[in-house]
Design an enzyme around this catalytic site. Structure first.
Site, PDB file in Angstrom:
ATOM      1  N   GLU A 261      53.350  -5.240   4.599  1.00 31.97           N
ATOM      2  CA  GLU A 261      53.311  -3.954   4.368  1.00 31.97           C
ATOM      3  C   GLU A 261      52.652  -3.148   5.528  1.00 31.97           C
ATOM      4  OE1 GLU A 261      54.080  -1.955   1.643  1.00 31.97           O
ATOM      5  OE2 GLU A 261      53.310  -0.284   2.892  1.00 31.97           O
ATOM      6  N   THR A 303      58.754   1.548   1.249  1.00 31.11           N
ATOM      7  CA  THR A 303      58.745   0.033   0.992  1.00 31.11           C
ATOM      8  C   THR A 303      60.174  -0.270   0.542  1.00 31.11           C
ATOM      9  OG1 THR A 303      56.739  -0.368   0.662  1.00 31.11           O
ATOM     10  CG2 THR A 303      57.821  -2.065  -0.001  1.00 31.11           C
ATOM     11  N   HIS A 417      48.342  -2.178   2.734  1.00 30.13           N
ATOM     12  CA  HIS A 417      48.923  -0.837   2.341  1.00 30.13           C
ATOM     13  C   HIS A 417      47.854   0.350   2.623  1.00 30.13           C
ATOM     14  CE1 HIS A 417      50.443   2.427  -0.217  1.00 30.13           C
ATOM     15  NE2 HIS A 417      51.640   1.903  -0.220  1.00 30.13           N
ATOM     16  N   ASP A 477      57.276  -3.449   7.167  1.00 33.45           N
ATOM     17  CA  ASP A 477      58.462  -2.697   6.320  1.00 33.45           C
ATOM     18  C   ASP A 477      58.542  -1.183   6.948  1.00 33.45           C
ATOM     19  OD1 ASP A 477      55.800  -1.548   5.537  1.00 33.45           O
ATOM     20  OD2 ASP A 477      56.454  -1.500   3.403  1.00 33.45           O
ATOM     21  N   HIS A 478      57.345  -0.622   7.458  1.00 32.04           N
ATOM     22  CA  HIS A 478      57.342   0.714   8.127  1.00 32.04           C
ATOM     23  C   HIS A 478      56.228   0.924   8.807  1.00 32.04           C
ATOM     24  CE1 HIS A 478      54.782   1.683   4.644  1.00 32.04           C
ATOM     25  NE2 HIS A 478      55.980   1.333   4.050  1.00 32.04           N
TER      26      HIS A 478
END
Ligand code: GP9
Ligand code: MN
Length: 633
Positions: A261, A303, A417, A477-478
């Site tokens: 994440e 996500t 996150h 993921d980013h």
């Protein structure tokens, strides 16, 4: 006395409306109780009551006897929606949506067991409706006189509409004032939308969105367009069929894919105040292949977009999440590929199963099993969602995997996150000066925890005998949502010029380990992206498969175009930052190796190609073209 009598008569004239509307509200409470969705906030209660009042106000347009028939229909529709949601929730852990209903192939799994999901006690959802119907029939037979009382009914209707609207709109306004309207664009979870706009409101909203996107603004496909896209894929397959020295090197091995994440590439190989941020990932990279210019390509689906890119090698949608809009399309997904080769396929994510509509799309991808929040044994909680930390999730996966070989396991890790807090303090062992107390410091700590979890994973894989027979893929993921500034770069000893800072922002790590290879530790610097993951993995596994994938083989060493969903791209050293007005010429073109901006004309050609590719991918999604192509095969 007379006045009291009048009041009593007035109440009696309309008594069935408050009774039946209250019962519908009670059914909503039953739904929330059984599904465990928290209902008891002032706004949630208010919005649902408001909607019930609005719905039942309509009844006032009808005089008494015919009114009962209308009440029967309204009550039936309302109760049926709530009950259908409940049955669906018992299986999928989510509310029913139009795409699911209109693609009933998903329901195939459930239809055989639907009777198992319905209980005798559910009869309570319909008792009142049946009584209304009986009352209507009796009154009809007895030919009871209808009264009109137009003025009274219209006055009550006005009161009902005003009260209903007020009670519906106020809580929605309260939410949008605090959090904005993003939820209604992205709809990252049906339950989140339901929480804000109520049970009936959710279905009205969801249906209008479906009608708007798929019927009123239904995307059109120009004559011959599908054929052109098919030809593009044919040509692309030839390119993907070219073999490299890595072809088939992972054949027959297990595959484990870990999506971390918000994990940025700049975390790797860096130290802060003399301590490595990601010692375990650095070690892993030394024993694997690392791609140093791997870009995320996600859009609003965050996500879910990252998962979609790596599992299907198609681009996410420009707005919203594909997971929500097209969960039932046909995809050439990685799990479906593994199923063809008799692998077991499992996906792990320690959050609500219905978030990002995962409970619907995962079975469609071909995962045998989805281990979600409710399926994990209790363990150490970590991260802002206060769910089982990544370490526990990884451990559970390896424990399962031992008996599942050959397996394909995919983990959507979650602990790191935004906003990066709630990491148990014992893992806070970085010295983050001068950033202490800032979100960036929290980010480094949570990344450091995730790195620790990866270290535990590797140790456990070794212990359980999976290290030498499992292809391991790890990527982020980013971006983190934290702007990477000159100050951050300086502290990590990285380039501080504006072009380098821009280039770093969308880079996430990508590591792939193929056991048994001699040249592990090698780094690859060509620009690649998430879209390339599935084709690369298929190459490594030695399968020539004409999959409908847009990505390239990352091992072919070529400088491929890496399109970003907003219209920018990276290719080789060229980074194109598209302008929000959509005019290609208004974007900015950079040479990253020279750290300079160059004339935009240098970027025009590839920017056009970027748009063309995104347009083709959108057409594939909007028209479910893969299903059509496969039918023609
Ligand atoms: C929760 C997680 C959310 O399931 O996927 O991540 P996000 O989309 O907000 O990055
Ligand atoms: Mn994410």
């Amino acid at each position: 006395m007379n006045a009291l009598k009048q009041i009593a008569k007035f109440i009696f004239r309309h008594i069935e409306i408050p009774i039946l509307s209250s019962l519908l509200f009670i059914k909503m409470v039953w739904f929330a109780q059984e599904t465990g969705i928290y209902f008891l906030t002032k706004d949630r209660i208010m919005v649902n009551i408001g909607e019930v009042i609005l719905l039942f106000s309509i009844v006032l347009l009808f005089s008494r006897v015919s009114r009962l028939l209308v009440l029967f229909f309204i009550g039936f529709i309302g109760s049926f929606i709530i009950y259908a949601d409940l049955v669906y929730f018992r299986y999928f852990g989510d509310l029913i949506t139009t795409p699911v209903l209109s693609h009933s192939s998903q329901m195939g799994d459930i239809s055989s067991s639907i009777t198992e999901l319905m209980y005798i006690r559910d009869f309570r959802f319909f008792i009142d409706i049946i009584l209304v119907l009986v009352a209507y029939i009796i009154l009809k037979i007895k030919k009871v006189k209808q009264y009109l009382m137009w003025k009274e009914r219209l006055a009550l209707l006005a009161v009902g509409l005003i009260a209903g609207l007020y009670m519906t709109i106020t809580p929605i306004n309260n939410y949008t004032e605090e959090y904005g309207t993003n939820l209604f664009v992205n709809t990252w979870s049906n339950v989140s939308v339901y929480n804000v706009i109520g049970h009936l409101g959710f279905h009205v909203f969801e249906t209008q969105k479906y009608v708007r996107d798929n019927i009123i603004n239904s995307p059109t496909l120009a004559e011959g367009e599908a054929e052109k896209i098919r030809e593009w894929f044919d040509e692309h397959h030839e390119k993907l069929d070219e073999k490299t020295e890595y072809f088939g090197t992972g054949e027959g091995k297990n595959v484990m894919m870990i999506q971390l994440e918000s994990y940025q590439d700049y975390l790797l190989g860096q130290s802060i105040n003399g301590k490595e941020i990601t010692p375990n990932l650095n070690d892993l990279a030394d024993n694997a292949y690392r791609f140093t210019n791997f870009y995320h390509q996600v859009a609003q689906g965050r996500t879910s977009d990252a998962e979609f890119l790596t599992q299907t090698s198609l681009y996410p949608l420009p707005t919203g999440s594909v997971y929500v809009r097209y969960p039932t399309n046909t995809y050439d997904s990685l799990p479906s590929y593994f199923k063809d080769y008799d692998y077991s396929t499992t996906v792990y994510h320690s959050y609500e199963e219905n978030f990002w509509n995962r409970s619907v799309i995962y079975p469609n991808y071909g995962f045998d099993e989805f281990v979600g929040k409710g399926d994990f044994e209790p363990g150490e909680i970590a991260g802002p969602f206060e769910t089982l930390g990544d370490e526990g999730v990884f451990r559970r996966m390896v424990n399962d995997n031992v008996a599942q070989q050959p397996f394909y396991s995919f983990v959507v890790a979650l602990t790191s996150h935004h906003p990066y807090y709630n990491i148990p303090s014992k893992y806070y062992d970085l010295d983050t000066k001068p950033f202490d107390g800032t979100i960036f410091a929290h980010y480094l700590h949570s990344a450091h925890y995730v790195d620790y979890a990866v270290g535990q994973l590797v140790d456990k894989m070794k212990k359980e005998g999976l290290w030498e027979n499992t292809v391991l893929v790890v990527y982020g993921d980013h971006d983190s949502g934290i702007e990477f500034t000159e100050k951050h770069a300086k502290a990590l000893g990285m380039d501080t010029d504006p072009v380098s800072l821009k280039n770093v922002q969308d880079k996430v790590p990508f590591i792939i380990r193929i056991p048994g290879m001699e040249d592990q530790g090698r780094t690859f610097d060509q620009s690649v992206g998430m879209i390339d993951v599935a084709p690369t993995l298929l190459h490594v596994l030695g399968k020539e498969k004409n999959a409908y994938h847009f990505g390239n083989n990352m091992f072919d060493m070529e400088d491929h175009l890496v399109p970003f969903r907003y219209g920018g791209y990276k290719k080789g050293d060229i980074y194109y930052d598209a302008s929000l007005d959509g005019e290609i010429e208004n974007g900015s073109c950079y040479d990253v190796s020279e750290k300079t901006e160059i004339g935009v004309e240098e970027c025009v050609e590839e920017a056009k190609r970027t748009r063309e590719i995104l347009r083709m991918s959108d057409a594939v999604l909007n028209h479910n073209l893969i299903e059509k192509f496969k039918a023609q095969e």
